[in-house]
Design an enzyme around this catalytic site. Structure first.
Site, PDB file in Angstrom:
ATOM      1  N   TYR A   1       0.867  -1.186   0.000  1.00 29.50           N
ATOM      2  CA  TYR A   1       0.000   0.000   0.000  1.00 29.50           C
ATOM      3  C   TYR A   1       0.898   1.228   0.000  1.00 29.50           C
ATOM      4  O   TYR A   1       1.897   1.269   0.710  1.00 29.50           O
ATOM      5  CB  TYR A   1      -0.872   0.008   1.258  1.00 29.50           C
ATOM      6  CG  TYR A   1      -1.650   1.294   1.436  1.00 29.50           C
ATOM      7  CD1 TYR A   1      -2.952   1.410   0.949  1.00 29.50           C
ATOM      8  CD2 TYR A   1      -1.077   2.405   2.063  1.00 29.50           C
ATOM      9  CE1 TYR A   1      -3.662   2.592   1.090  1.00 29.50           C
ATOM     10  CE2 TYR A   1      -1.782   3.583   2.211  1.00 29.50           C
ATOM     11  CZ  TYR A   1      -3.066   3.672   1.726  1.00 29.50           C
ATOM     12  OH  TYR A   1      -3.766   4.844   1.854  1.00 29.50           O
TER      13      TYR A   1
ATOM     14  N   GLU B   1      -3.474   7.491  -3.929  1.00 32.89           N
ATOM     15  CA  GLU B   1      -3.536   6.259  -3.154  1.00 32.89           C
ATOM     16  C   GLU B   1      -3.370   5.099  -4.118  1.00 32.89           C
ATOM     17  O   GLU B   1      -4.202   4.900  -5.000  1.00 32.89           O
ATOM     18  CB  GLU B   1      -4.863   6.145  -2.396  1.00 32.89           C
ATOM     19  CG  GLU B   1      -4.861   4.979  -1.430  1.00 32.89           C
ATOM     20  CD  GLU B   1      -6.147   4.871  -0.627  1.00 32.89           C
ATOM     21  OE1 GLU B   1      -7.237   4.868  -1.230  1.00 32.89           O
ATOM     22  OE2 GLU B   1      -6.061   4.783   0.611  1.00 32.89           O
TER      23      GLU B   1
END
Ligand code: GDP
Ligand code: MN
Length: 396
Positions: free
Chosen positions: A118, A206
């Site tokens: 991530y 993101e």
């Protein structure tokens, strides 16, 4: 302004961030053509078909599917385009899918251990600095990771005077447990990603997941990109990426009318001039036991036309049980605003919910008189508390 995955990836790619290659398609036929083209360019036999909507969690909702041949590309695209995709981030009705991204399958068959990470870039408002947030736990809902295993989330803050320093990129690669070729690739990826973030005037990147393939390539498989609206004037090409179909229709309409409107969940509609007063008014509504149904700043010129447009927007929300108008007459005189409210009210015929009007400033007393003698079902107030009490009374 939020972008679709395929648009975000275009921006990333333009700054040298490695991405999962893909082509957007509006129809199943276009999807098949896209898949053929990707096979020519990349040699991939398998493709992922990904719903393009402004919401995450598409995989969980059935909006990301693997196609092993062209027939499957066609049938999956046919199934996804036009569906109302429900994900953990949408309402229960879901979001209508208008297009899909056809992308090369980068999870190689037989590759048992594709690593997913991530990574996001955003402003830390507490320190006033950009930061890179990253985790070994990619592909999962990051909120869950934050709750259950917070020690697996790392932060790297960037000093605006120096920008991202090489040691920081290396630290990130190290904390992600990488070595050798993958380590080098990750430092390049982080550097390109941060450059893209700064140069595009974004407010959020993101990337979940960032993928490490078995041959040590690091690439963005997903991309959520939010651009800073206030910087769009210097990125005309990004501004053109806006897809109003993804936005709240009432907010879009408000924007066209020059009104600053944000839809909220409560029961008291508010019409205010100035963002600061609008915030204070929302507090006032809460204190009176209500919940604001919207944020609405009508701006400096509260004439009959604008007031009517504002009433109409507020009344589109069926949850609204009362409307509080709170206007400070500085630039515009209160009596003119009051006249605007009376005219708008008469123009609209009946308004089915009680209206409380608080006007303060130049000619406030004349304004109150005007409202009181209009014969309309509108209550007036001059003091803040008085208005709050009246809101409380109509909600009770
Ligand atoms: P999201 O669910 O909206 O976050 O969409 P993502 O783009 O993150 O895709 C969801 C999941 O689909 C990813 O976490 C991957 O596990 C999977 N996925 C994405 N691309 C591929 C691919 O090329 N091949 C395979 N097999 N799976 C993929
Ligand atoms: Mn994702």
């Amino acid at each position: 302004m939020n972008l679709h995955e395929y648009q975000g990836k275009e921006i990333l790619n333009s700054f040298g961030v490695r991405i999962q290659r893909g082509i957007v398609a509006q129809t199943p036929e276009e999807a098949v053509a896209a898949a053929k083209k990707l096979t020519e360019d990349t040699g991939t036999g398998w493709h992922v078909i990904k719903a393009q909507v402004h919401a995450g969690g598409r995989g969980k909702g059935g909006g990301v599917k693997l196609a092993k041949n062209l027939d499957e590309v066609k049938s999956i695209a046919d199934q996804i385009i036009g569906m109302d995709l429900v994900t953990p981030q949408t309402s229960a009705e879901g979001k209508r899918v208008h297009q899909v991204l056809v992308a090369e399958d980068v999870y190689y068959p037989g590759d048992n251990e594709p690593e997913e990470y991530y990574m996001s870039v955003l402003l830390n408002r507490g320190t006033g600095r950009n930061m890179i947030m990253y985790s070994t736990e990619g592909g999962m809902d990051i909120e869950t990771v934050a709750e259950e295993t917070p020690h697996l989330i790392f932060h790297e803050e960037i000093d605006p005077a120096t920008g991202l320093l090489p040691f920081q990129a290396r630290k990130i690669a190290f904390n992600l447990g990488l070595s050798g070729g993958a380590f080098k690739e990750m430092t390049k990826f982080v550097y390109a990603l941060y450059t893209a973030f700064e140069k595009s005037d974004s407010s959020l990147f993101e990337i979940n997941p960032v993928l490490k393939t078995s041959d040590d390539k690091i690439m963005a498989v997903d991309a959520k990109v939010s651009l800073d609206d206030n910087a769009l004037y210097r990125h005309k090409d990004y501004a053109a990426m806006r897809d109003v179909r993804e936005e709240n229709p009432v907010e879009v309409e408000a924007g066209e009318k020059g009104l600053n409107y944000v839809d909220l969940d409560g029961n008291v509609g508010c019409m205010v001039n100035g963002a600061g007063l609008a915030m204070a008014t929302m507090d006032l509504i809460k204190q009176a036991g209500g919940e604001p149904a919207n944020f609405l700043d009508v701006g400096g010129t509260a004439d009959a036309e604008r007031v009517e447009a504002a009433f109409q927007l507020i009344l589109k929300d069926p949850a609204v049980k009362a409307i509080l108008v709170n206007i400070f007459g500085g630039i515009v005189r209160c009596d003119r605003v009051a006249q605007g409210i009376v005219d708008a009210y008469k123009n609209m015929g009946t308004i089915s919910v009680p209206i409380i009007v608080r006007l303060q400033g130049t000619n406030a007393d004349i304004a109150k008189e005007l409202i009181d003698s209009s014969g309309l079902d509108v209550q007036s107030a001059i003091e803040f508390q008085e208005a709050a009490d009246k809101v409380q009374a109509v909600l009770a």
